[in-house]
Scaffold this motif. Structure first.
Motif, short mmCIF file in Angstrom:
data_model
loop_
_atom_site.label_atom_id
_atom_site.label_comp_id
_atom_site.label_asym_id
_atom_site.label_seq_id
_atom_site.Cartn_x
_atom_site.Cartn_y
_atom_site.Cartn_z
N GLY A 397 2.76 55.27 -41.08
CA GLY A 397 3.97 55.88 -41.69
C GLY A 397 4.65 55.23 -42.70
O GLY A 397 4.81 56.04 -43.80
N ALA A 398 4.70 54.01 -42.92
CA ALA A 398 5.15 53.24 -43.97
C ALA A 398 5.15 51.87 -43.25
O ALA A 398 4.50 51.62 -42.40
CB ALA A 398 6.63 53.64 -44.37
N GLU A 399 5.66 50.78 -44.06
CA GLU A 399 5.91 49.42 -43.54
C GLU A 399 7.27 49.02 -43.78
O GLU A 399 7.49 49.54 -44.89
CB GLU A 399 4.64 48.62 -44.02
N ILE A 400 7.74 48.22 -43.08
CA ILE A 400 8.83 47.58 -43.25
C ILE A 400 8.62 46.06 -44.15
O ILE A 400 9.58 45.63 -44.41
CB ILE A 400 9.90 47.30 -42.15
N GLY A 401 7.45 45.59 -44.07
CA GLY A 401 7.10 44.48 -44.76
C GLY A 401 5.66 44.14 -44.20
O GLY A 401 4.89 44.54 -43.38
N ILE A 402 5.25 42.93 -44.89
CA ILE A 402 4.03 42.39 -44.11
C ILE A 402 4.04 41.02 -43.88
O ILE A 402 4.67 40.26 -44.49
CB ILE A 402 2.91 42.66 -45.31
N SER A 403 3.72 40.70 -42.88
CA SER A 403 3.55 39.35 -42.20
C SER A 403 2.38 38.70 -42.13
O SER A 403 1.46 39.15 -41.74
CB SER A 403 4.24 39.39 -40.76
N ASN A 404 2.44 37.32 -42.63
CA ASN A 404 1.22 36.64 -42.47
C ASN A 404 1.53 35.31 -41.51
O ASN A 404 0.77 34.44 -41.36
CB ASN A 404 0.43 35.97 -43.71
N ASP A 405 2.49 35.63 -40.78
CA ASP A 405 2.99 34.57 -39.42
C ASP A 405 1.89 34.86 -38.57
O ASP A 405 1.38 36.14 -38.47
CB ASP A 405 4.34 34.66 -39.17
N HIS A 408 4.79 37.39 -32.91
CA HIS A 408 5.27 38.48 -33.03
C HIS A 408 4.81 39.67 -33.82
O HIS A 408 4.28 40.76 -33.12
CB HIS A 408 6.71 38.50 -33.45
N ALA A 409 4.57 39.52 -35.00
CA ALA A 409 4.01 40.58 -35.90
C ALA A 409 3.32 39.88 -36.95
O ALA A 409 3.47 38.99 -37.43
CB ALA A 409 5.13 41.60 -36.42
N ARG A 410 1.82 40.64 -37.29
CA ARG A 410 1.27 40.21 -38.26
C ARG A 410 0.69 41.34 -38.86
O ARG A 410 0.05 42.37 -38.28
CB ARG A 410 -0.07 39.47 -37.41
N GLY A 411 0.40 41.23 -40.23
CA GLY A 411 -0.05 42.38 -41.19
C GLY A 411 1.13 43.27 -41.43
O GLY A 411 2.15 42.84 -41.20
N PRO A 412 0.58 44.42 -41.95
CA PRO A 412 1.82 45.48 -41.98
C PRO A 412 2.61 45.69 -40.91
O PRO A 412 1.79 45.79 -39.76
CB PRO A 412 0.80 46.77 -42.48
N VAL A 413 3.97 45.54 -41.07
CA VAL A 413 4.72 45.75 -39.91
C VAL A 413 5.38 47.02 -39.69
O VAL A 413 5.98 47.68 -40.58
CB VAL A 413 6.09 44.72 -39.93
N GLY A 414 5.03 47.88 -38.78
CA GLY A 414 5.23 49.35 -38.51
C GLY A 414 6.34 49.47 -37.20
O GLY A 414 6.82 48.34 -37.18
N LEU A 415 6.02 50.40 -36.45
CA LEU A 415 7.13 50.55 -35.34
C LEU A 415 7.12 49.28 -34.70
O LEU A 415 7.95 48.88 -34.06
CB LEU A 415 6.67 52.07 -34.62
N GLU A 416 5.86 49.15 -33.84
CA GLU A 416 5.63 48.36 -33.02
C GLU A 416 6.19 46.91 -33.27
O GLU A 416 6.84 46.09 -32.51
CB GLU A 416 4.29 48.00 -32.53
N GLY A 417 5.81 46.42 -34.54
CA GLY A 417 6.42 45.11 -35.22
C GLY A 417 7.88 44.96 -35.10
O GLY A 417 8.49 43.96 -35.12
N LEU A 418 8.60 46.22 -34.89
CA LEU A 418 10.33 46.31 -34.82
C LEU A 418 10.49 46.33 -33.38
O LEU A 418 11.81 46.68 -33.17
CB LEU A 418 10.77 47.38 -35.76
N THR A 419 9.61 46.14 -32.43
CA THR A 419 10.31 46.02 -31.19
C THR A 419 9.59 44.95 -30.31
O THR A 419 8.97 44.00 -30.96
CB THR A 419 9.45 47.41 -30.28
N SER A 420 10.05 44.72 -29.26
CA SER A 420 9.85 43.60 -28.39
C SER A 420 9.49 44.05 -26.98
O SER A 420 9.61 45.19 -26.57
CB SER A 420 11.00 42.53 -28.25
N LEU A 421 8.83 43.20 -26.23
CA LEU A 421 8.66 43.36 -25.00
C LEU A 421 9.47 42.73 -23.74
O LEU A 421 9.91 41.52 -23.97
CB LEU A 421 7.08 43.46 -24.46
#
Length: 433
Positions: A397-405, A408-421
């Protein structure tokens, strides 16, 4: 004439403002965590409608920002990111509509299993809480961040660059009106409405209000936040992206990909900055590709083998230094290196790259699979331009940013990258013995 404001009072006023933003976001995040998918999608659709309805106003505000930034001497790469075309504005609306079509991750339970004790254990996806997004230029981030944060049940505090202040103010107003019209808390998305750099320092040192910081900007911004932040970050520092053309690659495909990866847009983090070419195809590739770059005004910096091949084709190429292999140009400048093997290409990328995005052009399936496994980057591609490393292109849909860490999140950060389990347990009266 009013007396000048005492600096201590001004600082106190800013701190109070940031605290108010944080308190509002924290309260809104609690409401968003339990908001229905229908309400969130309604807000997103209303945002898209408002963007299309106010397209001319958005373009006018952006034009004023661009004119002011150009007059102040803003770098060409940042000006490119600042400028909104009619296509960019429409893409913002389409991005929101794409997010509506994505499944709502919040509350989804996965990995359920029954243990010998009889209890059932699973994991539930939940929002992070309050996300602070700090960005330079790129007014479209205001919309991308608002949409993704809202759908993932997070409140957002947005702090755009001073160069985009007029456009960001208008976009934030449209977002707030749409959120309120959908019956959700207006404070779900708030803009830090000041160009004072001290606001950033305050924002990243409020862990009581902010759960995650997402910086999108140049090295200077990221390095500052890495020093100052007391809040975890989703980030990437540089976009030193590579395309490697393997021996026996389809020449026409390789030229098209290497051209697009560099020249489709210069000022983005997924633009190729170094081209690696296998020595077996270098003579056939570099002449025609070098002429394309020359016609487009791209300055070439190459290893000795590259220089010799381009000189034979009558094309200029200055000597590359080791610093060139480590540089994100964000400009019409390209480093080129001829390598003897696939292993040498992988070693170069893992040594000098920034773990962002790297691509191989090849006909060899085994080489493609090795490249995918061994290149240590957030996005690794086969026979495609690095410019596809983008949330919109990945169907997020879009991205909130890109992570190379790597956590938690790696690559383009979408919905799942803004959530936790979190773990959830269902019992039937079991007790542990």
């Amino acid at each position: 004439m009013n007396a000048p404001l005492d600096p201590a009072l001004a600082a106190g006023s800013l701190a109070a403002t940031m605290q108010t933003l944080g308190q509002g976001a924290r309260a809104a995040s609690a409401e968003l965590a339990r908001a229905s998918t229908a309400a969130k999608d309604d807000a997103l659709l209303k945002m898209a409608q408002a963007i299309r309805a106010r397209r001319a106003d958005i373009a006018a505000a952006n034009a004023r920002d661009v004119d002011r930034a150009a007059a102040s001497g803003l770098a060409a790469a940042l000006l490119d990111r600042l400028r909104l075309t009619d296509k960019n504005i429409e893409q913002m609306a389409q991005g929101l509509e794409q997010i509506v079509q994505l499944p709502d991750p919040i509350g989804a339970i996965s990995d359920m299993r029954t243990m010998p004790s009889g209890i059932q254990v699973g994991r539930m996806r939940v929002p992070l809480g309050v996300v602070a997004i700090i960005y330079e230029s790129r007014p479209n981030v205001t919309i991308d961040a608002a949409g993704l944060a809202l759908k993932s049940g997070n409140a957002a505090i947005l702090r755009g660059g001073s160069e985009a202040i007029e456009c960001n103010r208008l976009l934030a107003q449209l977002v707030a009106e749409a959120i309120a019209a959908a019956g959700l808390p207006r404070d779900a998305v708030q803009l830090v409405d000041t160009t004072d750099r001290a606001a950033v320092g305050l924002l990243v040192t409020m862990p009581e209000y902010v759960d995650i910081v997402v910086p999108r900007g140049g090295r200077g911004l990221i390095e500052r936040l890495m020093r100052e932040s007391r809040v975890s970050m989703i980030k990437h520092l540089d976009g030193i992206c590579h395309v490697y053309v393997d021996a026996g690659a389809d020449l026409e495909m390789a030229i098209a990909i290497a051209d697009n990866a560099k020249t489709q847009r210069y000022g983005t983090c997924n633009t190729m900055e170094t081209l690696l070419v296998h020595e077996g195809i270098a003579a056939a590739l570099l002449g025609p590709l070098g002429r394309i770059y020359a016609d487009k005004g791209v300055e070439l910096r190459g290893c000795p083998a590259t220089q010799a091949l381009l000189a034979a084709a009558g094309l200029p190429c200055s000597a590359a230094t080791e610093e060139d292999w480590r540089t994100e140009y964000l400009a019409p400048v390209l480093a080129i290196r001829v390598v003897p093997t696939l292993d040498a290409a992988i070693e170069h990328i893992n040594t000098f790259g920034s773990k962002h995005t790297d691509a191989i052009v090849t006909r060899d399936y085994a080489h493609a699979m090795r490249f995918l496994r061994e290149v240590d980057s957030a996005s690794v591609m086969v026979n495609a331009s690095t410019r596809f490393a983008d949330g919109f292109e990945y169907g997020l849909g879009a991205e909130i940013g890109i992570s190379n860490d790597k956590l938690h999140a790696r690559g383009p950060v979408g919905l799942e990258g803004l959530t936790s389990l979190k773990y959830v347990v269902f019992g039937h009266g079991e007790v542990r013995t």
